[in-house]
Design a protein around this motif. Structure first.
Motif, short mmCIF file in Angstrom:
data_model
loop_
_atom_site.label_atom_id
_atom_site.label_comp_id
_atom_site.label_asym_id
_atom_site.label_seq_id
_atom_site.Cartn_x
_atom_site.Cartn_y
_atom_site.Cartn_z
N UNK A 31 98.09 14.65 -53.18
CA UNK A 31 98.89 13.46 -52.80
C UNK A 31 98.03 12.77 -53.31
N UNK A 32 98.57 11.49 -54.13
CA UNK A 32 97.40 10.31 -54.39
C UNK A 32 98.34 9.24 -54.97
N UNK A 33 97.69 7.78 -54.72
CA UNK A 33 98.31 6.74 -54.59
C UNK A 33 96.86 6.00 -55.44
N UNK A 34 97.70 5.13 -56.09
CA UNK A 34 97.28 4.35 -56.64
C UNK A 34 96.83 2.55 -55.86
N UNK A 35 95.83 1.88 -55.11
CA UNK A 35 96.55 0.95 -54.69
C UNK A 35 95.24 -0.45 -54.81
N UNK A 81 88.80 6.51 -57.63
CA UNK A 81 88.75 6.43 -59.43
C UNK A 81 89.21 4.92 -59.39
N UNK A 82 88.37 4.02 -60.11
CA UNK A 82 89.15 3.19 -60.00
C UNK A 82 89.47 2.18 -61.09
N UNK A 92 88.59 9.96 -65.77
CA UNK A 92 89.13 9.01 -66.81
C UNK A 92 88.52 8.30 -67.47
N UNK A 93 86.88 9.09 -67.91
CA UNK A 93 85.99 8.40 -68.67
C UNK A 93 85.35 7.46 -67.48
N UNK A 94 85.72 7.67 -66.25
CA UNK A 94 84.82 6.15 -65.79
C UNK A 94 84.22 7.33 -64.52
N UNK A 95 82.89 6.26 -63.65
CA UNK A 95 82.35 7.40 -63.01
C UNK A 95 83.60 6.72 -61.86
N UNK A 96 83.95 7.94 -61.55
CA UNK A 96 84.46 7.52 -59.98
C UNK A 96 83.68 8.98 -59.13
N UNK A 97 84.62 9.23 -57.82
CA UNK A 97 84.19 9.74 -56.67
C UNK A 97 84.49 10.61 -56.17
N UNK A 98 83.45 11.42 -55.80
CA UNK A 98 84.07 12.64 -54.77
C UNK A 98 83.40 12.79 -53.54
N UNK A 100 97.48 6.92 -65.12
CA UNK A 100 97.52 7.25 -63.31
C UNK A 100 98.57 8.91 -63.38
N UNK A 101 98.96 9.18 -64.54
CA UNK A 101 99.66 10.17 -65.38
C UNK A 101 98.81 11.22 -64.61
N UNK A 102 97.53 11.08 -65.11
CA UNK A 102 96.02 12.61 -65.01
C UNK A 102 96.20 12.60 -64.43
N UNK A 103 95.38 11.41 -63.22
CA UNK A 103 94.79 11.10 -61.98
C UNK A 103 94.63 12.31 -61.53
#
Lengths: 176, 258
Positions: free
Chosen positions: B226-230, B205-206, B183-189, B117-120
């Motif tokens: 600006x970020x959030x995890x939902x 990101x997952x 974070x070492x996992x597939x993410x999308x941009x 979460x911190x490095x996201x």
């Protein structure tokens, strides 16, 4: 622009907008007060007031509206010195390493001079210098004539200068 | 001489505060040249300005419990469905995870979550830095193949029916998207561009740990995120635009994606 919302955006909008303003409000709150704890209280009281009175926001600049609330809350609060001793420096020092003036002594004296200012004059000085508002905008926020803004600003600057002189402070260097 | 006599103290303040128009600025400047006392006064004011800004600038920060400040109000009891549930999740997160105080029983897995979460936002900013400046190959799949992009990234992120936010209402057109590691996992941009060529990116990101965070800002230089995890996904909107603008984009994404 500042208040435009995507259609159907209602629920999170107000909170989100306030959330966006929080860093600036935190700075303004700290610039008005003498300590971190007094600043925290001011921020919290102002937010409470803004949320409770959200119905009174007429859709102008939310930022100005909340700055007005915070200024009024502050001007109406009697300083409880015992509760909030003026301890700005150490707390500020930890937070400011990257951007603070190189000489902590200069800042210490500046803050001491600032803490001696009347609240209303200090508020005007901070709105202009730190928050970057024009004189007219400050007049609108405070709901006073521009002339009043100018006289408070003048009072703040001369008092600050006198106090610094008294402390025999070498003026801070200009950046440019 | 006549000109100089018209200079008031208000003009001097305006000069020190950089609030004068060009003509007035020149007028005051000329006056100061012939009036060393006034010039000294003004330069002291300018120095005060610098000192004040530097003193208070560091306080312009967001804190992890910012949302909490807006939420611990009596009105919480009112039925405002979406906000209330988002808030509840945030509150739970804030009491535990946000400060990094996971219970010991949760062990290493959750420590990883906190790091993630911190490095996201930082990873999102890196992606922005690397790709937003690309002229020819900013994305792997261009907007012409939007449907394919959504299916493809949805598959890689294991999100059924992944939606690509539409930001036309805010003046941003989709450029396209790419697969990136987060974070070492597939993410999308996803990348968007306004008419002036200003780009913003949205990184998805997952989030395997079902944590939820408040909306937060992270800035590095002129780049704002600006970020959030939902729930299952983390979102980060990044660009060199004002926070206000970024927040509008984030809000649009939040509404379209959740």
């Amino acid at each position: 622009m500042a208040t435009r919302q995507p259609p159907g955006a209602a629920p999170l909008s107000f909170e989100l907008q306030v959330l966006t303003l929080l860093p600036g409000l935190r700075r303004y709150s700290r610039s008005l007060t003498r300590s971190d704890s007094e600043s925290d209280d001011l921020l919290q009281d102002s937010l409470e007031k803004a949320l409770a009175n959200r119905g009174q926001w007429r859709g102008g600049s939310l930022k100005s509206w909340i700055y007005r609330i915070m200024t009024n809350v502050h001007l109406n609060t009697r300083r409880a010195l015992a509760r909030h001793p003026s301890v700005p420096i150490e707390a500020a020092e930890n937070a400011t390493e990257e951007t603070s003036p190189s000489d902590p002594l200069e800042r210490r004296k500046l803050i001491r001079a600032l803490d001696a200012l009347p609240k209303d004059a200090r508020a005007v000085l901070m709105l202009v210098v730190v928050e970057g508002y024009s004189y007219q905008e400050v007049a609108d926020i405070l709901e006073v004539p521009v002339g009043t803004v100018m006289s408070r600003l003048s009072r703040a600057r001369h008092a600050l200068q006198d106090k610094l002189q008294e402390d025999n402070v070498v003026p801070l260097r200009r950046t440019t | 001489m006549t000109e100089a006599s018209l200079i008031t103290e208000a003009d001097l303040h305006g000069y020190a505060d950089g609030l004068l128009g060009e003509a007035d600025r020149v007028r005051v400047e000329r006056y100061l040249e012939g009036n060393p006392d006034a010039a000294e006064l003004v330069s002291k004011w300018e120095a005060q300005n610098v000192g004040l800004r530097r003193t208070f600038a560091p306080y312009e920060r967001s804190h992890p419990d910012d949302l909490d400040l807006l939420l611990t109000r009596p009105r919480l009891g009112k039925p405002r469905a979406r906000l209330a549930s988002a808030l509840a999740a945030v509150a739970i997160f804030l009491t535990g995870a946000a400060a990094g105080h996971y219970g010991p029983a949760l062990g290493g897995k959750d420590i990883e979550t906190v790091t993630t979460a911190a490095s996201f936002p930082r990873e999102a900013q890196d992606a922005y830095l690397v790709y937003a400046g690309e002229v020819r190959h900013p994305v792997e799949v261009f907007a012409e193949e939007e449907a394919h992009l959504a299916t493809w990234l949805g598959k890689r992120l294991a999100v059924a029916d992944l939606k690509i936010p539409a930001l036309q209402a805010l003046g941003f057109q989709l450029v396209g998207g790419r697969l990136i590691p987060v974070a070492g996992k597939p993410g999308g941009m996803f990348m968007y561009e306004d008419q002036a060529g200003q780009r913003v990116t949205i990184v998805l990101a997952r989030n395997r740990d079902n944590t939820t965070t408040s909306f937060r800002f992270h800035s590095a230089g002129s780049i704002e995120t600006f970020y959030w995890i939902d729930g299952e996904l983390g979102y980060a909107v990044t660009g060199e635009v004002s926070r206000q603008r970024l927040q509008e984009i984030a809000q649009a994404c939040y509404e379209q994606l959740s």
